[in-house]
Design a protein around this motif. Sequence first.
Motif, mmCIF file in Angstrom:
data_model
loop_
_atom_site.group_PDB
_atom_site.id
_atom_site.type_symbol
_atom_site.label_atom_id
_atom_site.label_comp_id
_atom_site.label_asym_id
_atom_site.label_seq_id
_atom_site.Cartn_x
_atom_site.Cartn_y
_atom_site.Cartn_z
ATOM 1 N N PRO B 14 -13.072 -28.533 31.649
ATOM 2 C CA PRO B 14 -11.941 -27.628 31.896
ATOM 3 C C PRO B 14 -11.917 -27.070 33.314
ATOM 4 N N ARG B 15 -13.123 -26.921 33.935
ATOM 5 C CA ARG B 15 -13.143 -26.329 35.277
ATOM 6 C C ARG B 15 -13.907 -27.215 36.243
ATOM 7 N N ASP B 17 -15.120 -26.226 39.155
ATOM 8 C CA ASP B 17 -16.269 -25.511 39.727
ATOM 9 C C ASP B 17 -17.424 -25.330 38.738
ATOM 10 N N PHE B 18 -17.213 -25.615 37.453
ATOM 11 C CA PHE B 18 -18.298 -25.475 36.477
ATOM 12 C C PHE B 18 -18.774 -26.832 35.953
ATOM 13 N N GLY B 60 -9.981 -30.919 35.277
ATOM 14 C CA GLY B 60 -9.233 -29.878 34.581
ATOM 15 C C GLY B 60 -8.689 -28.903 35.609
ATOM 16 N N GLY B 61 -9.027 -27.613 35.476
ATOM 17 C CA GLY B 61 -8.548 -26.616 36.427
ATOM 18 C C GLY B 61 -9.331 -26.671 37.721
ATOM 19 N N ILE B 62 -8.614 -26.676 38.822
ATOM 20 C CA ILE B 62 -9.262 -26.689 40.143
ATOM 21 C C ILE B 62 -8.549 -25.667 41.020
ATOM 22 N N GLU B 63 -9.311 -24.944 41.821
ATOM 23 C CA GLU B 63 -8.691 -23.952 42.700
ATOM 24 C C GLU B 63 -7.954 -24.639 43.841
ATOM 25 N N GLU B 64 -6.878 -23.986 44.295
ATOM 26 C CA GLU B 64 -6.010 -24.542 45.345
ATOM 27 C C GLU B 64 -6.804 -24.969 46.595
ATOM 28 N N TYR B 67 -8.495 -28.227 45.971
ATOM 29 C CA TYR B 67 -7.453 -29.229 45.766
ATOM 30 C C TYR B 67 -6.911 -29.684 47.121
ATOM 31 N N ASP B 79 -4.968 -33.080 38.387
ATOM 32 C CA ASP B 79 -5.670 -31.948 37.770
ATOM 33 C C ASP B 79 -4.974 -31.461 36.508
ATOM 34 N N ARG B 80 -5.565 -30.483 35.866
ATOM 35 C CA ARG B 80 -5.099 -29.864 34.609
ATOM 36 C C ARG B 80 -4.986 -30.907 33.490
ATOM 37 N N VAL B 81 -5.844 -31.923 33.549
ATOM 38 C CA VAL B 81 -5.816 -32.962 32.515
ATOM 39 C C VAL B 81 -6.703 -32.523 31.345
ATOM 40 N N GLU B 99 -0.447 -35.143 36.391
ATOM 41 C CA GLU B 99 -0.968 -33.775 36.404
ATOM 42 C C GLU B 99 -0.536 -32.990 35.153
#
Lengths: 472, 104
Positions: B14-15, B17-18, B60-64, B67, B79-81, B99
């Motif tokens: 989901p993230r 960064d994690f 998944g979620g990635i910060e701008e 990106y 992203d956001r898959v 996306e």
Amino acid sequence: MIFLDGKYAFSFVYSDKNWLIMKAKCNESFIKVKDILEAIPYGAAFLDENFRVVFINSFLEALTGYKSEEVKGLDINQIIKTNVFKELTAGIKKEEKLSIEGDIIDVHRRRIPVKITVTRFSQGENRWFMLVLEDLSRLKEKSLFLPQFGMEFILGNSPAILKIKEMLPIFATSNATLLIEGETGTGKDFLAEVIHKLSPRANNPFIKVNCGALPEPLLESELFGHVKGAFTGANADKPGMIKLANGGTLFLTEIGDLPFALQVKLLTFLDDKEFYPLGSSKKVKVDVRVIVATNKKLRQMVKEGKFREDLFYRLNVLKVQLPPLRERGDDILILADYFLKEFSEKAHKKIKGFSEQVLKVLRSYKYPGNIRELKNIVEYAVHVCSDDWITEKHLPEYLFTAINEEDQQKTLAKDWSSLKTQKNESFTWAEFEKKKIIEALTSCDGKKTEAAKKLGWARSTLWRKLKKYGLE
Amino acid sequence: MKILITLEKDHVAPRFDFTREVLIVENKGEKVRTVILPRSSAEELCSFILAENIDLVVCGGIEETYYQYLLWKKIRVIDRVIGPAKEVLKRVIKNNLKEGEIVK
């Protein structure tokens, strides 16, 4: 069966249409979980015992960019993407209700600080969870918005600002439409947000829409929403900004750029507080306070036929005129001090203040970009300065050019008016300026750089004027 | 084309960064390997992506910031898959993933 306050009892069951519904004991009436979730003014989700989505409300849809129907049965963390999911799932096993602060990544790839509250409901062997996600970004950014700070946060003691501060509680408590007028950079958006934060609607959304940023069809759909199939590409229902602002404040900035056709629709909405989303025959009723802002003169636009007169009067219930910075006297220095402190802290610099000469410059400059420009000037100076005090050498060069040009213009205007009084009526301004240029060039032996200096202009200005008067 | 999919168990993480595990795919799925990362860090994952010469990142979620950084380095990002990595990979190979897509 779940008991609340010992009075009401309810249970969760699936209806024949596979809706999860709450069955109330008192009158055996049914309430859809969906409707309960929609009434919560935050992102909210109803989850099964494995933390899989049963339903998410439209706030959470807007925040995450996923539709409730699409994500049914998916793990909630796939949707909200939080950094504290493990702590949440572990904690809720021990407690019935749990709140944790963390962050999420939203649909616009922003990391948003949130408070996530999970409540557990048990029904026999079944367990359900309600997850509520509170956006803390505004709170974290500006705790200064709290009512007791509201007054102090609008900096300045000039008469126009004091008058606005005086009226602030009235603006905040009223539900009437508010029109904020002011030049660019005077703080219209900021004032709208302060008013929202001081109002009883502070805990509900503050939604900002820039009416000049989108073409007409897109803006209509953005504001009023649409239903699936309303137009090509409308693959799903979209709630629209007005619906998302329900209970809170809708801030329409650059209202002067609102297309004529949409002005009618907005007027109808302001009168009835209800509207039809694009392609829908079902009316949507909302409770929204509307604040609008513009840097254009709406009254003038009405006269020119560019803005509807009836809408103008509908918007002009309460009105604030934000003064340009050049008319705010010593407020310039108060604001400059505030920005200096802010940027010094950010840049980890220990700058003590501005030199006397810099204060003079800051006071005499006219700030066409108003507070935004002052903020940029101070930010520039802080980055450039490596001393204890900000001196003239740390200020952007264009400030001095602008001030010199202005002074020179004043001197020229003075000479001009004295010439006029000498009854030299046939002498035009252009001729006068041309004469001054020739004089300056002659006295400097044709050296343009020196002549420009003498006239108090930039070299490029002199060059432009030479071209204009055919003196090249 | 070299593809990287961020993993959590067998799903897209989901993230970004994690992320602690990634799937690296080459030659249209003929060569697939999983890499366990020493720690979760968006910066280190970006460096890893560059070092591996990845062409496409699915996450998944990635910060701008990250990106835009990857785009600047000419790496495509979807992203956001959401969905199982296996199914997502099939869609990527067929060039049929966009996306925000939910693959079930």
